[in-house]
Write an enzyme that holds these catalytic residues in place. Structure first.
Site, PDB file in Angstrom:
ATOM      1  CB  ILE A  39      -0.964  -0.028   1.208  1.00 24.63           C
ATOM      2  CG1 ILE A  39      -1.977  -1.177   1.042  1.00 24.63           C
ATOM      3  CG2 ILE A  39      -1.692   1.306   1.353  1.00 24.63           C
ATOM      4  CD1 ILE A  39      -2.890  -1.414   2.244  1.00 24.63           C
ATOM      5  CB  ALA A 114       1.461  -9.862  14.628  1.00 22.66           C
ATOM      6  CE1 TYR A 175      -5.108  -7.261  10.859  1.00 20.81           C
ATOM      7  CE2 TYR A 175      -6.080  -5.910  12.576  1.00 20.81           C
ATOM      8  CZ  TYR A 175      -5.231  -6.046  11.506  1.00 20.81           C
ATOM      9  OH  TYR A 175      -4.494  -4.968  11.071  1.00 20.81           O
ATOM     10  CE  LYS A 182      -3.035  -2.056  11.364  1.00 20.30           C
ATOM     11  NZ  LYS A 182      -1.867  -1.291  10.848  1.00 20.30           N
ATOM     12  CB  THR A 213      -0.329  -6.217   0.564  1.00 17.31           C
ATOM     13  OG1 THR A 213      -0.781  -6.507   1.894  1.00 17.31           O
ATOM     14  CG2 THR A 213      -1.073  -5.002   0.036  1.00 17.31           C
TER      15      THR A 213
HETATM   16  P1  NAD Z   1       3.235  -4.847   3.245  1.00 15.85           P
HETATM   17  O1  NAD Z   1       3.732  -6.166   3.723  1.00 15.85           O
HETATM   18  O2  NAD Z   1       3.549  -4.484   1.864  1.00 15.85           O
HETATM   19  O3  NAD Z   1       3.727  -3.697   4.220  1.00 15.85           O
HETATM   20  C1  NAD Z   1       4.103  -3.881   5.558  1.00 15.85           C
HETATM   21  C2  NAD Z   1       5.429  -3.207   5.731  1.00 15.85           C
HETATM   22  O4  NAD Z   1       5.856  -3.223   7.100  1.00 15.85           O
HETATM   23  C3  NAD Z   1       6.548  -3.875   4.923  1.00 15.85           C
HETATM   24  O5  NAD Z   1       7.088  -2.951   4.024  1.00 15.85           O
HETATM   25  C4  NAD Z   1       7.571  -4.241   5.962  1.00 15.85           C
HETATM   26  O6  NAD Z   1       8.887  -4.102   5.495  1.00 15.85           O
HETATM   27  C5  NAD Z   1       7.250  -3.219   7.049  1.00 15.85           C
HETATM   28  N1  NAD Z   1       7.838  -3.581   8.344  1.00 15.85           N
HETATM   29  C6  NAD Z   1       7.567  -4.660   9.131  1.00 15.85           C
HETATM   30  N2  NAD Z   1       8.357  -4.648  10.207  1.00 15.85           N
HETATM   31  C7  NAD Z   1       9.141  -3.533  10.127  1.00 15.85           C
HETATM   32  C8  NAD Z   1      10.160  -2.982  10.923  1.00 15.85           C
HETATM   33  N3  NAD Z   1      10.571  -3.574  12.059  1.00 15.85           N
HETATM   34  N4  NAD Z   1      10.736  -1.814  10.534  1.00 15.85           N
HETATM   35  C9  NAD Z   1      10.352  -1.221   9.381  1.00 15.85           C
HETATM   36  N5  NAD Z   1       9.393  -1.692   8.576  1.00 15.85           N
HETATM   37  C10 NAD Z   1       8.804  -2.849   8.941  1.00 15.85           C
HETATM   38  O7  NAD Z   1       1.647  -4.881   3.485  1.00 15.85           O
HETATM   39  P2  NAD Z   1       0.537  -3.726   3.417  1.00 15.85           P
HETATM   40  O8  NAD Z   1      -0.736  -4.450   3.384  1.00 15.85           O
HETATM   41  O9  NAD Z   1       0.884  -2.748   2.390  1.00 15.85           O
HETATM   42  O10 NAD Z   1       0.657  -3.055   4.873  1.00 15.85           O
HETATM   43  C11 NAD Z   1       0.868  -1.662   5.082  1.00 15.85           C
HETATM   44  C12 NAD Z   1      -0.029  -1.151   6.208  1.00 15.85           C
HETATM   45  O11 NAD Z   1      -1.374  -1.217   5.756  1.00 15.85           O
HETATM   46  C13 NAD Z   1       0.025  -1.962   7.495  1.00 15.85           C
HETATM   47  O12 NAD Z   1      -0.020  -1.077   8.598  1.00 15.85           O
HETATM   48  C14 NAD Z   1      -1.241  -2.776   7.444  1.00 15.85           C
HETATM   49  O13 NAD Z   1      -1.684  -3.131   8.730  1.00 15.85           O
HETATM   50  C15 NAD Z   1      -2.155  -1.788   6.792  1.00 15.85           C
HETATM   51  N6  NAD Z   1      -3.387  -2.328   6.230  1.00 15.85           N
HETATM   52  C16 NAD Z   1      -3.346  -3.326   5.304  1.00 15.85           C
HETATM   53  C17 NAD Z   1      -4.528  -3.840   4.784  1.00 15.85           C
HETATM   54  C18 NAD Z   1      -4.525  -4.967   3.788  1.00 15.85           C
HETATM   55  O14 NAD Z   1      -5.557  -5.608   3.602  1.00 15.85           O
HETATM   56  N7  NAD Z   1      -3.419  -5.236   3.103  1.00 15.85           N
HETATM   57  C19 NAD Z   1      -5.763  -3.304   5.193  1.00 15.85           C
HETATM   58  C20 NAD Z   1      -5.772  -2.260   6.134  1.00 15.85           C
HETATM   59  C21 NAD Z   1      -4.577  -1.780   6.640  1.00 15.85           C
HETATM   60  C1  IMJ Z   2      -4.087 -10.072   8.819  1.00 14.41           C
HETATM   61  C2  IMJ Z   2      -4.262 -11.120   9.705  1.00 14.41           C
HETATM   62  C3  IMJ Z   2      -5.486 -11.749   9.865  1.00 14.41           C
HETATM   63  C4  IMJ Z   2      -6.573 -11.335   9.140  1.00 14.41           C
HETATM   64  C5  IMJ Z   2      -6.392 -10.281   8.242  1.00 14.41           C
HETATM   65  C6  IMJ Z   2      -5.142  -9.648   8.074  1.00 14.41           C
HETATM   66  N1  IMJ Z   2      -7.251  -9.655   7.387  1.00 14.41           N
HETATM   67  C7  IMJ Z   2      -6.627  -8.651   6.721  1.00 14.41           C
HETATM   68  C8  IMJ Z   2      -5.285  -8.634   7.101  1.00 14.41           C
HETATM   69  C9  IMJ Z   2      -8.661 -10.040   7.244  1.00 14.41           C
HETATM   70  C10 IMJ Z   2      -7.252  -7.759   5.727  1.00 14.41           C
HETATM   71  C11 IMJ Z   2      -4.219  -7.698   6.596  1.00 14.41           C
HETATM   72  N2  IMJ Z   2      -4.009  -6.579   7.549  1.00 14.41           N
HETATM   73  C12 IMJ Z   2      -5.098  -5.639   7.669  1.00 14.41           C
HETATM   74  C13 IMJ Z   2      -2.878  -6.423   8.315  1.00 14.41           C
HETATM   75  O1  IMJ Z   2      -2.802  -5.464   9.051  1.00 14.41           O
HETATM   76  C14 IMJ Z   2      -1.777  -7.404   8.274  1.00 14.41           C
HETATM   77  C15 IMJ Z   2      -0.801  -7.406   9.195  1.00 14.41           C
HETATM   78  C16 IMJ Z   2       0.201  -8.444   9.305  1.00 14.41           C
HETATM   79  C17 IMJ Z   2       0.333  -9.485   8.411  1.00 14.41           C
HETATM   80  C18 IMJ Z   2       1.332 -10.452   8.608  1.00 14.41           C
HETATM   81  C19 IMJ Z   2       1.497 -11.658   7.719  1.00 14.41           C
HETATM   82  C20 IMJ Z   2       2.894 -12.227   7.745  1.00 14.41           C
HETATM   83  C21 IMJ Z   2       3.500 -12.217   9.126  1.00 14.41           C
HETATM   84  N3  IMJ Z   2       3.154 -11.251   9.994  1.00 14.41           N
HETATM   85  C22 IMJ Z   2       2.182 -10.320   9.739  1.00 14.41           C
HETATM   86  N4  IMJ Z   2       2.024  -9.302  10.592  1.00 14.41           N
HETATM   87  C23 IMJ Z   2       1.073  -8.369  10.379  1.00 14.41           C
HETATM   88  O2  IMJ Z   2       4.361 -13.066   9.411  1.00 14.41           O
END
Ligand code: NAD
Ligand code: IMJ
Length: 275
Positions: A39, A114, A175, A182, A213
């Site tokens: 993102i 996590a 989650y 969050k 992602t």
């Molecule tokens: P992503 O895996 O591309 O991004 C997560 C990022 O966190 C990675 O770039 C990783 O390098 C970084 N990260 C983890 N540990 C770190 C550390 N110790 N130091 C620096 N960086 C670190 O996945 P994403 O889905 O783009 O996630 C970005 C944000 O969007 C997150 O906060 C996630 O919770 C939030 N989000 C994601 C979704 C979804 O469905 N993908 C929905 C709502 C919110």
């Molecule tokens: C993450 C976990 C469980 C359910 C989930 C998600 N749903 C969505 C996400 C329904 C949309 C993605 N999300 C919103 C996140 O914030 C993800 C955080 C995340 C994902 C991973 C996967 C790989 C890993 N550790 C992670 N830590 C945080 O090892």
């Protein structure tokens, strides 16, 4: 302040060009790009298209290569390491940004982590260390980045934007501890907004709908959840990362000058539906 739309339409601006990019001369640091699906990368593209100069940070050597390759498509990017669990790396990154950019207009925090085992099955099994790690990386890091960025945002009317998820407010299967993180993150947004407001720094969160992602794909039941959201959301679709990118652009721009401490949903309206 003059509304930005008036400013854009005023005769003095039509003398040389019709469009003044929203983020002309703005410098923004983006934390959380891992690959092209991130993102944070979609946000970077929206910000860069609006004229911002971007600093990208990467977590470790494994992500460095990908981030450097992506940065090749940007104009004069800065690419720097920053593991947010390391205070010295946070200090160093803002030191380098100060040296190269001189100031900072925006920070994007798109970081969450996590342990995999905490994101499946029983929430009761959440370990003390797993809880600590998830909240450290996913919530505390926003405070650390805000503290580092604030001195560089002196006089810039800066904007700090983080990414949240509805799992911080309501129970979403698996989650688990990320939901707790969050909730904490959204509360950090309000306390930071209250304190940094006097420096004219705004702090907001975007609560995004599910996006496929790296952080979402591996989750058990993710495909089912995507289908459910698509059917239930008022817009009858899932969101794209670019939807989040454009909202982040708005929050970093003067268009959002009166908005701080907020959590904005970019979820095709999913959150408003009861049954
Ligand atoms: P992503 O895996 O591309 O991004 C997560 C990022 O966190 C990675 O770039 C990783 O390098 C970084 N990260 C983890 N540990 C770190 C550390 N110790 N130091 C620096 N960086 C670190 O996945 P994403 O889905 O783009 O996630 C970005 C944000 O969007 C997150 O906060 C996630 O919770 C939030 N989000 C994601 C979704 C979804 O469905 N993908 C929905 C709502 C919110
Ligand atoms: C993450 C976990 C469980 C359910 C989930 C998600 N749903 C969505 C996400 C329904 C949309 C993605 N999300 C919103 C996140 O914030 C993800 C955080 C995340 C994902 C991973 C996967 C790989 C890993 N550790 C992670 N830590 C945080 O090892």
């Amino acid at each position: 302040m003059t509304p930005i739309t008036e400013e854009l339409e005023s005769p003095k601006n039509t003398m040389h060009s019709k469009h003044v990019p929203l983020l002309k001369d703005k410098k923004i640091a983006v934390f959380g790009v891992a690959n092209k699906w991130s993102i944070a990368w979609a946000i970077t593209q929206s910000l860069a298209a609006a004229g911002a100069q971007i600093a990208l940070t990467y977590m470790d050597e494994r992500t460095e290569e990908k981030v450097r390759a992506l940065s090749g498509t940007l104009q004069d990017p800065l690419v720097l390491p920053c593991d947010v669990t390391q205070d010295d790396q946070v200090d160093t990154v803002f030191g380098k940004i100060k040296h190269e950019f001189g100031k900072l207009d925006g920070v994007i925090h798109a970081i969450a982590f996590a342990k995999k085992e905490e994101l499946e099955g029983s929430f009761l099994k959440t370990s003390r260390e797993g809880f600590r790690l998830a909240l450290d990386i996913s919530a505390y890091s926003l405070i650390a980045l805000a503290r580092g960025a604030a001195p560089l945002m002196e006089g810039t009317e800066g904007s700090i934007v983080t990414l949240s998820y509805i799992g911080g407010e309501r129970v979403i299967p698996n989650y688990n501890v990320m939901g707790v993180a969050k909730s904490a993150l959204e509360t950090c947004v309000r306390y930071l907004a209250a304190e940094l407001g006097e420096k004219k720094i705004r702090v907001n969160a975007i609560s995004a709908g599910p996006v496929s992602t790296l952080a979402a794909r591996g989750i058990s039941g993710f495909q089912t959840l995507l289908k459910h959201a698509e059917i239930k959301a008022p817009l009858r679709r899932n969101i794209e990362a670019s939807d989040v990118g454009d909202t982040a652009l708005y929050l970093c721009s003067p268009l959002a000058r009166g908005v701080t401490g907020e959590v904005l949903y970019v979820d095709a309206g999913y959150n408003i539906i009861g049954a």
